[in-house]
Scaffold this motif. Structure first.
Motif, mmCIF file in Angstrom:
data_model
loop_
_atom_site.group_PDB
_atom_site.id
_atom_site.type_symbol
_atom_site.label_atom_id
_atom_site.label_comp_id
_atom_site.label_asym_id
_atom_site.label_seq_id
_atom_site.Cartn_x
_atom_site.Cartn_y
_atom_site.Cartn_z
ATOM 1 N N LEU A 1 0.969 -1.226 -0.008
ATOM 2 C CA LEU A 1 -0.102 -0.003 0.044
ATOM 3 C C LEU A 1 0.604 1.201 -0.225
ATOM 4 C CD1 LEU A 1 -2.979 1.062 0.015
ATOM 5 C CD2 LEU A 1 -2.734 0.920 2.543
ATOM 6 N N SER A 2 1.849 1.162 0.705
ATOM 7 C CA SER A 2 2.647 2.422 0.917
ATOM 8 C C SER A 2 3.511 2.503 -0.577
ATOM 9 C CB SER A 2 4.012 2.242 2.071
ATOM 10 O OG SER A 2 4.769 3.221 2.018
ATOM 11 N N GLN A 3 3.892 1.639 -1.028
ATOM 12 C CA GLN A 3 4.528 1.583 -2.341
ATOM 13 C C GLN A 3 3.966 2.279 -3.585
ATOM 14 O OE1 GLN A 3 6.015 -2.547 -2.988
ATOM 15 N NE2 GLN A 3 8.113 -1.960 -2.181
ATOM 16 N N ALA A 4 2.511 1.617 -3.413
ATOM 17 C CA ALA A 4 1.603 2.032 -4.399
ATOM 18 C C ALA A 4 1.224 3.466 -4.275
ATOM 19 C CB ALA A 4 0.116 1.272 -4.244
ATOM 20 N N THR A 5 1.026 3.975 -3.103
ATOM 21 C CA THR A 5 0.805 5.469 -2.850
ATOM 22 C C THR A 5 2.097 6.194 -3.291
ATOM 23 O OG1 THR A 5 -0.284 4.920 -0.889
ATOM 24 C CG2 THR A 5 0.574 7.157 -1.103
ATOM 25 N N THR A 6 3.513 5.855 -3.245
ATOM 26 C CA THR A 6 4.630 6.530 -3.583
ATOM 27 C C THR A 6 4.417 6.396 -5.151
ATOM 28 O OG1 THR A 6 5.656 5.963 -1.525
ATOM 29 C CG2 THR A 6 7.003 6.669 -3.736
ATOM 30 N N LEU A 7 4.080 5.402 -5.614
ATOM 31 C CA LEU A 7 4.323 5.091 -7.314
ATOM 32 C C LEU A 7 3.225 6.014 -7.615
ATOM 33 C CD1 LEU A 7 4.749 1.443 -7.053
ATOM 34 C CD2 LEU A 7 6.378 3.294 -8.098
ATOM 35 N N ALA A 8 2.031 5.996 -7.083
ATOM 36 C CA ALA A 8 0.834 7.049 -7.965
ATOM 37 C C ALA A 8 1.352 8.448 -8.073
ATOM 38 C CB ALA A 8 -0.285 6.701 -7.228
ATOM 39 N N LEU A 9 1.800 9.058 -6.945
ATOM 40 C CA LEU A 9 2.440 10.018 -6.579
ATOM 41 C C LEU A 9 3.439 10.735 -7.553
ATOM 42 C CD1 LEU A 9 2.288 10.797 -2.777
ATOM 43 C CD2 LEU A 9 0.798 11.834 -4.299
ATOM 44 N N GLN A 10 4.446 9.462 -8.152
ATOM 45 C CA GLN A 10 5.329 9.801 -9.054
ATOM 46 C C GLN A 10 4.850 9.613 -10.272
ATOM 47 O OE1 GLN A 10 8.043 6.835 -8.067
ATOM 48 N NE2 GLN A 10 9.081 8.175 -6.240
ATOM 49 N N GLY A 11 3.374 9.343 -10.570
ATOM 50 C CA GLY A 11 2.686 9.331 -11.801
ATOM 51 C C GLY A 11 3.011 8.045 -12.325
ATOM 52 N N GLU A 12 3.587 6.729 -11.470
ATOM 53 C CA GLU A 12 3.578 5.373 -12.114
ATOM 54 C C GLU A 12 2.329 4.716 -11.872
ATOM 55 O OE1 GLU A 12 6.337 4.056 -13.560
ATOM 56 O OE2 GLU A 12 7.564 5.935 -13.667
ATOM 57 N N THR A 13 1.135 5.017 -12.598
ATOM 58 C CA THR A 13 0.008 4.500 -12.197
ATOM 59 C C THR A 13 -0.184 3.068 -12.471
ATOM 60 O OG1 THR A 13 -1.161 6.632 -13.128
ATOM 61 C CG2 THR A 13 -2.416 4.621 -12.997
ATOM 62 N N ILE A 14 0.419 2.435 -13.665
ATOM 63 C CA ILE A 14 0.344 1.108 -13.846
ATOM 64 C C ILE A 14 1.105 0.323 -12.728
ATOM 65 C CG2 ILE A 14 1.020 -0.773 -15.433
ATOM 66 C CD1 ILE A 14 0.288 1.212 -17.844
ATOM 67 N N THR A 15 2.316 0.658 -12.440
ATOM 68 C CA THR A 15 2.935 -0.016 -11.309
ATOM 69 C C THR A 15 2.181 0.305 -9.962
ATOM 70 O OG1 THR A 15 5.126 0.537 -12.556
ATOM 71 C CG2 THR A 15 5.177 -0.328 -10.216
ATOM 72 N N ALA A 16 1.622 1.484 -9.739
ATOM 73 C CA ALA A 16 0.895 1.422 -8.619
ATOM 74 C C ALA A 16 -0.338 0.800 -8.475
ATOM 75 C CB ALA A 16 0.542 2.907 -8.284
ATOM 76 N N LEU A 17 -0.950 0.191 -9.605
ATOM 77 C CA LEU A 17 -2.011 -0.549 -9.540
ATOM 78 C C LEU A 17 -1.504 -2.045 -9.466
ATOM 79 C CD1 LEU A 17 -4.976 -0.515 -10.062
ATOM 80 C CD2 LEU A 17 -4.856 -0.371 -12.570
ATOM 81 N N ARG A 18 -0.677 -2.174 -10.027
ATOM 82 C CA ARG A 18 0.047 -3.770 -9.723
ATOM 83 C C ARG A 18 0.206 -3.873 -8.383
ATOM 84 N NH1 ARG A 18 4.059 -3.487 -15.037
ATOM 85 N NH2 ARG A 18 2.597 -4.122 -16.258
ATOM 86 N N ALA A 19 0.834 -2.863 -7.583
ATOM 87 C CA ALA A 19 1.167 -2.869 -5.888
ATOM 88 C C ALA A 19 -0.186 -3.073 -5.485
ATOM 89 C CB ALA A 19 2.078 -1.714 -5.648
ATOM 90 N N LEU A 20 -1.096 -2.224 -5.847
ATOM 91 C CA LEU A 20 -2.506 -2.472 -4.896
ATOM 92 C C LEU A 20 -3.168 -3.802 -5.363
ATOM 93 C CD1 LEU A 20 -3.838 1.039 -5.478
ATOM 94 C CD2 LEU A 20 -3.567 -0.195 -3.325
ATOM 95 N N LYS A 21 -3.070 -4.221 -6.512
ATOM 96 C CA LYS A 21 -3.592 -5.749 -6.677
ATOM 97 C C LYS A 21 -2.804 -6.589 -5.841
ATOM 98 C CE LYS A 21 -5.518 -5.072 -11.403
ATOM 99 N NZ LYS A 21 -5.437 -5.315 -12.649
ATOM 100 N N ALA A 22 -1.429 -6.609 -5.766
ATOM 101 C CA ALA A 22 -0.596 -7.369 -5.180
ATOM 102 C C ALA A 22 -1.237 -7.473 -3.594
ATOM 103 C CB ALA A 22 0.755 -7.405 -4.971
ATOM 104 N N ALA A 23 -1.221 -6.280 -3.107
ATOM 105 C CA ALA A 23 -1.821 -6.017 -1.824
ATOM 106 C C ALA A 23 -3.325 -6.559 -1.524
ATOM 107 C CB ALA A 23 -1.852 -4.554 -1.369
ATOM 108 N N ASP A 24 -4.119 -6.472 -2.711
ATOM 109 C CA ASP A 24 -5.461 -7.243 -2.391
ATOM 110 C C ASP A 24 -5.242 -8.440 -2.392
ATOM 111 O OD1 ASP A 24 -8.233 -6.728 -2.456
ATOM 112 O OD2 ASP A 24 -8.288 -7.627 -4.547
ATOM 113 N N ARG A 25 -4.639 -9.079 -3.438
ATOM 114 C CA ARG A 25 -4.348 -10.869 -3.255
ATOM 115 C C ARG A 25 -3.843 -11.378 -1.969
ATOM 116 N NH1 ARG A 25 -2.423 -9.568 -8.297
ATOM 117 N NH2 ARG A 25 -0.401 -9.581 -7.655
#
Length: 103
Positions: free
Chosen positions: A11-35
């Motif tokens: 979740l922390s990584q996804a937030t950081t990535l999203a703030l950096q504009g790395e939307t696809i990678t952030a989404l992957r991190a969130l999906k990993a957290a969800d799994r």
């Protein structure tokens, strides 16, 4: 999410990535957290590291973040499924109290 919960890192990584504009990678991190949270709810946390309540809280929080990001990406069907998981985790966490949410 409790900072010691395994999903907190994703979740922390996804937030950081999203703030950096790395939307696809952030989404992957969130999906990993969800799994991770869904597996913890089904099978329990490894070595009992998190309680059922902690897993429910993590699942709900991750699901809300995931749904928001999916909705922004135009993935409304997948966002709706994530919202449903978040709502179910919240209802279980709160017990009978969520009847107020239906009004």
């Amino acid at each position: 999410v409790n900072p010691s919960h395994p999903a907190a890192l994703f979740l922390s990584q996804a937030t950081t990535l999203a703030l950096q504009g790395e939307t696809i990678t952030a989404l992957r991190a969130l999906k990993a957290a969800d799994r991770l949270t869904q597996t913890a709810l089904r099978e329990g946390s490894p070595h009992g590291s998190s309680s059922r309540e902690e897993n429910l809280a993590a699942s709900a929080e991750v699901a809300w973040h995931l749904a928001h990001m999916l909705c922004n990406a135009g993935e409304n069907g997948e966002a709706a499924r994530a919202l449903h998981r978040g709502l179910e985790a919240t209802r279980e966490l709160l017990g009978d109290a969520p009847n107020d949410l239906e009004g």
